[in-house]
Structure formats: structure tokens, C-alpha cells
Write a protein that holds these residues in place. Sequence first.
Motif, PDB file in Angstrom:
ATOM      1  N   LEU A 150       0.829  -1.209   0.000  1.00  0.00           N
ATOM      2  CA  LEU A 150       0.000   0.000   0.000  1.00  0.00           C
ATOM      3  C   LEU A 150       0.864   1.260   0.000  1.00  0.00           C
ATOM      4  CD1 LEU A 150      -2.794  -1.058   2.524  1.00  0.00           C
ATOM      5  CD2 LEU A 150      -3.099  -0.564   0.089  1.00  0.00           C
ATOM      6  N   LEU A 151       1.927   1.259   0.817  1.00  0.00           N
ATOM      7  CA  LEU A 151       2.833   2.416   0.842  1.00  0.00           C
ATOM      8  C   LEU A 151       3.491   2.624  -0.520  1.00  0.00           C
ATOM      9  CD1 LEU A 151       4.730   2.247   4.269  1.00  0.00           C
ATOM     10  CD2 LEU A 151       3.201   4.053   3.476  1.00  0.00           C
ATOM     11  N   GLY A 152       3.929   1.516  -1.138  1.00  0.00           N
ATOM     12  CA  GLY A 152       4.558   1.618  -2.452  1.00  0.00           C
ATOM     13  C   GLY A 152       3.631   2.205  -3.485  1.00  0.00           C
ATOM     14  N   ALA A 153       2.365   1.761  -3.454  1.00  0.00           N
ATOM     15  CA  ALA A 153       1.381   2.309  -4.390  1.00  0.00           C
ATOM     16  C   ALA A 153       1.153   3.793  -4.119  1.00  0.00           C
ATOM     17  CB  ALA A 153       0.070   1.538  -4.272  1.00  0.00           C
ATOM     18  N   GLY A 154       1.108   4.174  -2.841  1.00  0.00           N
ATOM     19  CA  GLY A 154       0.927   5.583  -2.499  1.00  0.00           C
ATOM     20  C   GLY A 154       2.115   6.437  -2.909  1.00  0.00           C
ATOM     21  N   PHE A 155       3.330   5.952  -2.605  1.00  0.00           N
ATOM     22  CA  PHE A 155       4.543   6.673  -3.008  1.00  0.00           C
ATOM     23  C   PHE A 155       4.581   6.877  -4.523  1.00  0.00           C
ATOM     24  CE2 PHE A 155       7.052   4.759   0.805  1.00  0.00           C
ATOM     25  CZ  PHE A 155       6.500   5.724   1.638  1.00  0.00           C
ATOM     26  N   ALA A 156       4.293   5.786  -5.255  1.00  0.00           N
ATOM     27  CA  ALA A 156       4.365   5.844  -6.718  1.00  0.00           C
ATOM     28  C   ALA A 156       3.338   6.821  -7.280  1.00  0.00           C
ATOM     29  CB  ALA A 156       4.161   4.448  -7.310  1.00  0.00           C
ATOM     30  N   ALA A 157       2.140   6.845  -6.683  1.00  0.00           N
ATOM     31  CA  ALA A 157       1.091   7.746  -7.172  1.00  0.00           C
ATOM     32  C   ALA A 157       1.492   9.201  -7.012  1.00  0.00           C
ATOM     33  CB  ALA A 157      -0.216   7.464  -6.429  1.00  0.00           C
ATOM     34  N   ILE A 158       1.977   9.567  -5.818  1.00  0.00           N
ATOM     35  CA  ILE A 158       2.348  10.961  -5.565  1.00  0.00           C
ATOM     36  C   ILE A 158       3.586  11.352  -6.369  1.00  0.00           C
ATOM     37  CG2 ILE A 158       2.999  12.627  -3.803  1.00  0.00           C
ATOM     38  CD1 ILE A 158       0.150  11.588  -3.534  1.00  0.00           C
ATOM     39  N   TYR A 159       4.591  10.472  -6.376  1.00  0.00           N
ATOM     40  CA  TYR A 159       5.826  10.773  -7.101  1.00  0.00           C
ATOM     41  C   TYR A 159       5.559  10.949  -8.597  1.00  0.00           C
ATOM     42  CZ  TYR A 159      10.462  10.297  -9.133  1.00  0.00           C
ATOM     43  OH  TYR A 159      11.605  10.507  -9.865  1.00  0.00           O
ATOM     44  N   GLY A 160       4.695  10.081  -9.140  1.00  0.00           N
ATOM     45  CA  GLY A 160       4.404  10.160 -10.574  1.00  0.00           C
ATOM     46  C   GLY A 160       3.803  11.488 -10.982  1.00  0.00           C
ATOM     47  N   GLU A 161       2.974  12.062 -10.103  1.00  0.00           N
ATOM     48  CA  GLU A 161       2.341  13.338 -10.447  1.00  0.00           C
ATOM     49  C   GLU A 161       3.285  14.522 -10.276  1.00  0.00           C
ATOM     50  OE1 GLU A 161      -0.588  13.307 -11.932  1.00  0.00           O
ATOM     51  OE2 GLU A 161      -0.416  11.130 -11.677  1.00  0.00           O
ATOM     52  N   PHE A 162       4.243  14.423  -9.338  1.00  0.00           N
ATOM     53  CA  PHE A 162       5.143  15.551  -9.055  1.00  0.00           C
ATOM     54  C   PHE A 162       6.534  15.388  -9.666  1.00  0.00           C
ATOM     55  CE2 PHE A 162       2.019  16.451  -5.764  1.00  0.00           C
ATOM     56  CZ  PHE A 162       1.974  17.835  -5.768  1.00  0.00           C
ATOM     57  N   SER A 163       6.778  14.283 -10.375  1.00  0.00           N
ATOM     58  CA  SER A 163       8.080  14.090 -11.017  1.00  0.00           C
ATOM     59  C   SER A 163       8.279  15.130 -12.118  1.00  0.00           C
ATOM     60  CB  SER A 163       8.178  12.680 -11.602  1.00  0.00           C
ATOM     61  OG  SER A 163       7.229  12.507 -12.632  1.00  0.00           O
ATOM     62  N   ALA A 164       9.460  15.166 -12.672  1.00  0.00           N
ATOM     63  CA  ALA A 164       9.788  16.194 -13.673  1.00  0.00           C
ATOM     64  C   ALA A 164       8.815  16.187 -14.843  1.00  0.00           C
ATOM     65  CB  ALA A 164      11.218  15.979 -14.172  1.00  0.00           C
ATOM     66  N   ASN A 165       8.338  14.994 -15.232  1.00  0.00           N
ATOM     67  CA  ASN A 165       7.398  14.887 -16.353  1.00  0.00           C
ATOM     68  C   ASN A 165       5.973  14.625 -15.876  1.00  0.00           C
ATOM     69  OD1 ASN A 165       9.465  15.160 -18.338  1.00  0.00           O
ATOM     70  ND2 ASN A 165      10.054  13.026 -17.964  1.00  0.00           N
ATOM     71  N   GLY A 166       5.699  14.901 -14.588  1.00  0.00           N
ATOM     72  CA  GLY A 166       4.387  14.616 -14.024  1.00  0.00           C
ATOM     73  C   GLY A 166       3.304  15.544 -14.533  1.00  0.00           C
ATOM     74  N   ARG A 167       2.071  15.101 -14.363  1.00  0.00           N
ATOM     75  CA  ARG A 167       0.922  15.872 -14.855  1.00  0.00           C
ATOM     76  C   ARG A 167       0.771  17.214 -14.138  1.00  0.00           C
ATOM     77  NH1 ARG A 167      -1.046  10.772 -16.365  1.00  0.00           N
ATOM     78  NH2 ARG A 167      -0.874  10.095 -14.203  1.00  0.00           N
ATOM     79  N   VAL A 168       1.208  17.303 -12.883  1.00  0.00           N
ATOM     80  CA  VAL A 168       1.045  18.561 -12.133  1.00  0.00           C
ATOM     81  C   VAL A 168       1.645  19.728 -12.896  1.00  0.00           C
ATOM     82  CG1 VAL A 168       1.837  19.819 -10.081  1.00  0.00           C
ATOM     83  CG2 VAL A 168       0.862  17.526  -9.841  1.00  0.00           C
TER      84      VAL A 168
END
Length: 457
Positions: A150-168
Motif C-alpha cells: 500500500l505504501l509503495g502504491a501511495g509513493f508511486a502515485a504521488i511521485y508520478g504526479e510531481f516528477s519532472a514529467n508529471g501531470r502537475v
Amino acid sequence: MGLYKKRKDGSEQPSMLGPLKLRLPFIHYKLEYPDWIQGAILCVVPMGITAVMMDVLGIPFELAIAFVVINNFLYLLHTHFGDPSIAGWITAGIPLYVGFLVGFPEGDARILALIALQLTVALIFLIMGLFKGADILVKRLPTSLKAGILLGAGFAAIYGEFSANGRVWTMPVTILLGAAFGFFMMFSRTAAPLREKYSFFRYIAQFGIAIPFAVSYIFGLVIGEVAAPNISWNLVPLPIGEIIANYSIFGVGFPPFEYFLKALPLAIAAYIIAFGDILVVSSLLNNANEVRKDERIVFSASRNSIIVSIRNFIEGIFMPYLPLSGPQWTAGQVLVVNRFMSNGRSQVDSYWGGATGIFWGMSIALMLGPVVSIFQPGINIGMALTMLIQGYLCGYLAMDVLKEKGTLEKGIAVIVGAVLATQGAAWGLGVGIVLWLLLERNWFKDEDKKVNETRIA
């Protein structure tokens, strides 16, 4: 005259075909138009996955939206065949599926990898449904491993949106405004008393991320971060032939065996994540049975798992669907259950009218060109809000699972989560098993027991 009028107080809604429990509108239940309207409003939620399908799989938007429509109609298999679940994706694992797929070359290789993953998930659900194997895989799974996933899924979700190429960063002001509003509406200590005190606030809060999406989308249009929509007045086409020719096992072929081996750890992780949804839907329906004594809603985890398996098999063969098919959509489930519990039989005769209506409304709305084209420029907003909120929920659930555990389990969970988010499910599960064997497992437990028994003697 509908058969629904023959239901006795406290009994199940009538059905046909014996154990299949087939229920049809007008025959076994009334249409509940408020749930149709709610479903139509919430069509913005599944549209968000088209952005991921376009980026990761290279599927054009016109085909991606067709995938979404077909998937939405497949949800109706549940409520038409006796499963009261408002079905959905295995949402929390989406960042993990994306990480798995980008490890393959672009093009057919990624489609084949997704087919292998979805068919493996289908097989796991089928086995668990037929042989009731959840105890073996989930209930006996070490807490540290469950929380780590669950933590891994949560980390991946947040990181994916705020990464350099993230949707944010595609529309930062718009998405962050929507996220702030969404978090406030759903989780804030300030919002909770407002929902209790004001019926209007309670009404808009029940739509989940739809209202935050609409507010941020309009604001994005005003400030220029969101492009103006190009309205299309046609119906959304469903090019079944093109989908089968280019994305099914009949078009790209059957995945090599090594693809299934690579997909297996992630499929297991996806099932573990999904099993939490089975527990949630069971709890919500038990609450409904306590409040509405006039109708008994029967939920079977085995039936739910078998239908989930069927959906994954259909999609894995004909149109691999990136978020996979899961047992429940929590936001939709809460909407339908709350409306059912908040009204008497004279207002909402049967649970099944709302449970089917929410997806009929959503599916039909997704087929209307004007609706789809209006929201198309904002699909990144919808997906970003979905993933950010999902990341919050995964983190919260992981902490809750670990609440009464010691520092050992908590430390292992953090390591498993970090490895899983950065290196994938195979590494995450592997590291978790090794740490459990080395740290948590007491290899001298039996020996200690013998020593104690000798001392007592």
C-alpha cells in the motif's frame, strides 16, 4: 406490473436464472433517475485514464475513450448477475502498472505486457473466487508486506504526479487548486461539520472529485492553462474491429511466457490491493442492511471475484485495459449506498435500481460527443486528482494497518514501499519476503517452546 412489487419485506429482490440471479430493469427493479444523473456527472472520472493510455501505450484519444466506454458497460455484469458491488479499477496500482509497462519497448511489446498482466490478474481472481483462497494469499500475508504494498502504491502515485514529467506541471495552478479543494472536501476536519450542518454542502460533497474537477477546470479555462474545448456534436464511435485488429491477442498475438513471469509479482500485488476493496464493499453493504430492513442485500466475495475475473479475461483477450478490472469503486459505492440508506422504500424501492443506474448514466454520457469533447482538455486534471487522492488513501490505509504493530513491521513496510515504488513489484515483494524471513520470522520458536515445556516438567 413489475416483479419488484412482489418483494416481501426483509427478503432479497426477485431475480431469474436461479443462482445467476439475473435482474433486469422494469422487470425486477425500477429505474432510479437520480443515480443515472449522478453517473452522468461523474463520467469525468474514468475519462482521466485516457491520458495515461495515450502516454504509455500510444493509443489515440478516440480509441482510448472507446476502451473506457466498453469497460464501463462491463461493470454492469456485476449488478445484472447478483453482485451488488459498484465495480471499478484496481486504482491504487496504476503507477505500478505504468512502471511495469515502461520497462518494455514502446509499441506492441507494451500491449503484450499489459495483456499478460491482465490475464494473470484474471486467473488469480478466478482461483480465489472458485476456491476461496483469500485467506491463503491475503489474510495470512505478513502485515509488513501488505502495508508495504500500500505504501509503495501511495509513493508511486504521488511521485508520478510531481516528477519532472508529471501531470502537475502541465497545468500547475489548475491541478494544485483542484487537489486542494478535493482534499478539503473529502478529508478536512472543517468540511466534516459542514457536511453535517448544511444539506447543500453534503449534496455536492457526495460527488467526490467531480466538483473539484469542475471548479478547477473552469478556473483553468479562465487563466489560460486549459485549452478551450472543440465541441463535437456526434456520438462517440466504438471501432470494435480496429481495437481487435490492433490491440487484442488476435492482432498483436499471444504474449511470450516470459511476459507472464515478469507480470506475476505485480499481478499478486494488484490482487492484494484489490482485496481491500472487497472488504470495504462488504462493510458498506452490511451497514445498508442494518439501516434498510425492508431489503436484504447479499454480497458474496466469491461471486464478485469470479465476475471480476470474467471482466479481466474479456479485456485481456480483446482490449487490454491499463487500470485493470477491480472489485469496487469506493466513491461510487458510497454514493449509491448512502442514497439507498437515506430514503425509504417509497422513494428508493430497491438498491438495484441505483446500483445499475449509476453506470447506465455514466456509460451513456461517455458516448455523447459534446460531453466527451467538453471535458477532453481537462483529462490531465481528472487523472492527477484521482492519483493524488489515491496516494493519500493508500498511505492512510498502510498506516492504519500498522497502527498496532511494532517498529520492526513498520520499518520493513517503509523499505518494501520504497523499493516497490522505485524498482517495481518483483523487487518490492522479493525484498519484503527476505526481510520477513530474516527479521520477523522466529526460527527458534519451536525450540524455545520445547525448552519451556522441559522446564515446566
